[in-house]
Design a protein around this motif. Structure first.
Motif, mmCIF file in Angstrom:
data_model
loop_
_atom_site.group_PDB
_atom_site.id
_atom_site.type_symbol
_atom_site.label_atom_id
_atom_site.label_comp_id
_atom_site.label_asym_id
_atom_site.label_seq_id
_atom_site.Cartn_x
_atom_site.Cartn_y
_atom_site.Cartn_z
ATOM 1 N N PRO A 156 0.804 -1.224 0.000
ATOM 2 C CA PRO A 156 0.000 0.000 0.000
ATOM 3 C C PRO A 156 0.837 1.275 0.000
ATOM 4 O O PRO A 156 0.463 2.271 -0.634
ATOM 5 N N THR A 157 1.974 1.268 0.702
ATOM 6 C CA THR A 157 2.853 2.435 0.688
ATOM 7 C C THR A 157 3.535 2.576 -0.663
ATOM 8 O O THR A 157 3.609 3.679 -1.224
ATOM 9 N N MET A 158 4.022 1.475 -1.229
ATOM 10 C CA MET A 158 4.764 1.534 -2.480
ATOM 11 C C MET A 158 3.905 2.017 -3.646
ATOM 12 O O MET A 158 4.381 2.756 -4.514
ATOM 13 N N ILE A 159 2.636 1.623 -3.701
ATOM 14 C CA ILE A 159 1.802 2.061 -4.817
ATOM 15 C C ILE A 159 1.462 3.549 -4.713
ATOM 16 O O ILE A 159 1.217 4.205 -5.734
ATOM 17 N N VAL A 160 1.475 4.083 -3.482
ATOM 18 C CA VAL A 160 1.204 5.518 -3.316
ATOM 19 C C VAL A 160 2.440 6.335 -3.684
ATOM 20 O O VAL A 160 2.373 7.265 -4.492
ATOM 21 N N VAL A 161 3.602 5.996 -3.112
ATOM 22 C CA VAL A 161 4.814 6.765 -3.416
ATOM 23 C C VAL A 161 5.299 6.492 -4.828
ATOM 24 O O VAL A 161 6.055 7.290 -5.406
ATOM 25 N N GLY A 162 4.866 5.360 -5.420
ATOM 26 C CA GLY A 162 5.291 5.032 -6.781
ATOM 27 C C GLY A 162 4.347 5.519 -7.856
ATOM 28 O O GLY A 162 4.544 5.208 -9.041
ATOM 29 N N THR A 163 3.345 6.304 -7.505
ATOM 30 C CA THR A 163 2.383 6.810 -8.485
ATOM 31 C C THR A 163 3.044 7.581 -9.639
ATOM 32 O O THR A 163 2.604 7.469 -10.787
ATOM 33 N N PRO A 164 4.112 8.368 -9.403
ATOM 34 C CA PRO A 164 4.748 9.080 -10.522
ATOM 35 C C PRO A 164 5.429 8.166 -11.544
ATOM 36 O O PRO A 164 5.825 8.636 -12.619
ATOM 37 N N LEU A 165 5.606 6.895 -11.238
ATOM 38 C CA LEU A 165 6.252 5.979 -12.182
ATOM 39 C C LEU A 165 5.209 5.514 -13.190
ATOM 40 O O LEU A 165 4.573 4.482 -13.031
ATOM 41 N N VAL A 192 13.171 3.393 12.365
ATOM 42 C CA VAL A 192 12.232 4.504 12.170
ATOM 43 C C VAL A 192 11.682 4.481 10.744
ATOM 44 O O VAL A 192 10.480 4.669 10.514
ATOM 45 N N SER A 193 12.568 4.234 9.756
ATOM 46 C CA SER A 193 12.118 4.216 8.364
ATOM 47 C C SER A 193 11.135 3.074 8.117
ATOM 48 O O SER A 193 10.167 3.224 7.370
ATOM 49 N N THR A 194 11.364 1.926 8.744
ATOM 50 C CA THR A 194 10.425 0.806 8.620
ATOM 51 C C THR A 194 9.068 1.187 9.196
ATOM 52 O O THR A 194 8.020 0.935 8.587
ATOM 53 N N GLY A 195 9.087 1.801 10.380
ATOM 54 C CA GLY A 195 7.837 2.227 10.996
ATOM 55 C C GLY A 195 7.091 3.239 10.144
ATOM 56 O O GLY A 195 5.869 3.136 9.956
ATOM 57 N N VAL A 196 7.818 4.205 9.590
ATOM 58 C CA VAL A 196 7.194 5.265 8.789
ATOM 59 C C VAL A 196 6.541 4.690 7.537
ATOM 60 O O VAL A 196 5.378 4.976 7.232
ATOM 61 N N THR A 197 7.292 3.889 6.779
ATOM 62 C CA THR A 197 6.754 3.382 5.512
ATOM 63 C C THR A 197 5.577 2.436 5.736
ATOM 64 O O THR A 197 4.634 2.410 4.929
ATOM 65 N N THR A 198 5.597 1.685 6.815
ATOM 66 C CA THR A 198 4.500 0.752 7.077
ATOM 67 C C THR A 198 3.257 1.486 7.554
ATOM 68 O O THR A 198 2.144 1.232 7.076
ATOM 69 N N VAL A 199 3.434 2.400 8.484
ATOM 70 C CA VAL A 199 2.294 3.158 9.000
ATOM 71 C C VAL A 199 1.671 4.012 7.905
ATOM 72 O O VAL A 199 0.446 4.166 7.835
ATOM 73 N N PHE A 200 2.500 4.542 7.011
ATOM 74 C CA PHE A 200 1.984 5.438 5.979
ATOM 75 C C PHE A 200 0.958 4.741 5.091
ATOM 76 O O PHE A 200 -0.047 5.331 4.701
ATOM 77 N N GLY A 201 1.205 3.478 4.747
ATOM 78 C CA GLY A 201 0.249 2.747 3.922
ATOM 79 C C GLY A 201 -1.106 2.617 4.612
ATOM 80 O O GLY A 201 -2.158 2.765 3.982
ATOM 81 N N PHE A 202 -1.081 2.365 5.909
ATOM 82 C CA PHE A 202 -2.310 2.263 6.688
ATOM 83 C C PHE A 202 -3.009 3.621 6.764
ATOM 84 O O PHE A 202 -4.228 3.719 6.597
ATOM 85 N N THR A 203 -2.233 4.656 6.988
ATOM 86 C CA THR A 203 -2.793 6.003 7.107
ATOM 87 C C THR A 203 -3.424 6.453 5.796
ATOM 88 O O THR A 203 -4.519 7.041 5.777
ATOM 89 N N ALA A 204 -2.743 6.185 4.680
ATOM 90 C CA ALA A 204 -3.268 6.573 3.366
ATOM 91 C C ALA A 204 -4.594 5.878 3.076
ATOM 92 O O ALA A 204 -5.480 6.435 2.414
ATOM 93 N N ARG A 205 -4.758 4.672 3.586
ATOM 94 C CA ARG A 205 -5.980 3.898 3.344
ATOM 95 C C ARG A 205 -7.162 4.456 4.122
ATOM 96 O O ARG A 205 -8.271 4.579 3.600
#
Length: 413
Positions: A219-228, A295-308
């Motif tokens: 879920p995080t990768m598809i959001v941050v990867g939208t410009p690709l 910290v980076s693991t926590g951020v990227t994982t939580v971000f996918g949940f938050t975006a949803r």
């Protein structure tokens, strides 16, 4: 108007940035603590480093197909992504929802627990205070959107890559010189002589399982990867990520193979090994690297949940501000994860990750690398066909040479 070279450079920079997000998300539990590497690869002996490379290949190929499917069809949520993947079967996407919720708790709890343990070990900060401090940092970095996550994890990813390679390389060269260690080559040779290929079935299972539970970042990768926007962009990004992940994880496994007699059952094998090297400066560098990773693991994982969940209608009724909604969702999941983190890092990884990994094999890895790959290839072919038809029909109708394409002519294209 930027030059062609400038556009190319920007495109490669963006691909690297997205690839670094995946690297940063994997870094914390994956190889920085050494816990996941110890549980899933060290027991495989000489097959451990090889399995680590195959695992990262499976992960990056899976996420490449996920990003490609998401971007090519202009989807807006991971629910739509899995509906497309599982179509024509209905309601199967609920399985990913179950996997995702559990894994978010496990991954963020493991990151917070690991970081708090590191703070307690290095700075003598109370474990529970450390849990609160790390949770606050993850909260602050998560609530301001994809651009901040992409930028923050890119810089953290570069720092993590450089310092981890330094630490693992020194550790590998020091094996055999420190009491309790053995050289990597000797450890691998001894295991091969004792077990041969007996652990191959276990290696295959561990490779797919490990890649499976790492898919929590989809879920995080598809959001941050939208410009690709192209298939090539998605592939380039994931090849960058594969290179970073495979190098770091393989070096970690190779180093830990020689230090098993030193770290024993420590929840932070790499930190324990680093301390035994007798280089205080290296332990300081590693501690900084470890905190960045977790910290980076926590951020990227939580971000996918938050975006949803920050865009659901009940929250929109509470606040029109996306930042406020993100803060509410992020606070909830971090608070819950901090509670779960009290179970301890090793238990979280051994049990929580393991069972989720088994589920992910069936609902993520296999579907994306088979059905997903076929659907993406077919969709690209159909889109190219439609593009040629539209281009030919757009030509002036007054010229016989550029007459509209008929159904008969379409069959020959």
């Amino acid at each position: 108007m930027p030059s062609a070279s400038a556009v190319k450079t920007a495109s490669l920079s963006l691909c690297f940035s997205v690839g670094a997000v995946l690297f940063s998300s994997h870094a914390g539990g994956g190889f920085a603590t050494g816990n996941q590497a110890n549980v899933y690869f060290i027991s495989l002996g000489w097959l451990g480093p090889i399995t680590a490379i195959i695992t990262m290949l499976l992960l990056t190929l899976t996420i490449k197909e996920a990003m490609n499917m998401y971007n090519s069809r202009h989807l807006t949520s991971y629910k739509q992504l899995f509906m497309n993947l599982y179509s024509p079967f209905k309601a199967v996407e609920v399985l990913f929802e179950v996997f995702f919720y559990i894994m978010v708790l496990m991954a963020v709890s493991a990151a917070i627990s690991g970081a708090a343990s590191a703070l307690a070990d290095q700075l003598a900060i109370n474990y529970y205070i450390g849990v609160v401090l790390v949770g606050a940092v993850v909260f602050a970095l998560t609530i301001f959107g994809a651009n901040l996550v992409r930028k923050a994890t890119t810089y953290m990813g570069i720092g993590i890559l450089v310092t981890s390679i330094l630490i693992f390389t020194i550790g590998i060269f020091m094996t055999g010189d420190v009491v309790g260690t053995t050289t990597v080559t000797a450890a691998m040779e001894n295991d091969f002589m004792a077990n041969g290929f007996a652990k191959l079935p276990q290696a295959i299972l561990y490779a797919v399982t490990y890649a499976g539970f790492q898919c929590v970042v989809i879920p995080t990768m598809i959001v941050v990867g939208t410009p690709l926007v192209t298939r090539k962009n998605c592939a380039t990004s994931m090849w960058f990520s594969f290179a970073m992940n495979a190098v770091a994880l393989t070096l970690s496994v190779c180093m830990l193979l020689g230090w098993t007699g030193v770290y024993g059952k420590s929840p932070l094998p790499t930190l324990t090994s680093c301390q035994a090297m007798g280089m205080p400066w290296l332990t300081v560098v590693y501690s900084i690297c470890l905190l960045l990773c977790l910290v980076s693991t926590g951020v990227t994982t939580v971000f996918g949940f938050t975006a949803r969940f920050s865009e659901v209608q009940p929250l929109k009724k509470i606040s029109r501000s996306s930042v406020v909604r993100s803060a509410m969702v992020t606070f909830f999941i971090i608070l819950l994860s901090m509670t779960v983190s009290l179970a301890g890092l090793t238990n979280i990884i051994k049990y929580g990750y393991g069972y989720c990994g088994y589920l992910a094999i069936a609902i993520i890895i296999v579907p994306f690398l088979t059905v997903g790959w076929y659907k993406n290839k077919r969709y690209a072919t159909d889109a190219a066909y439609k593009g040629r038809i539209d281009q030919m029909n757009a030509q002036p109708e007054s010229s016989e040479e550029y007459a509209p394409v008929t159904e008969t002519m379409k069959e020959t294209i």
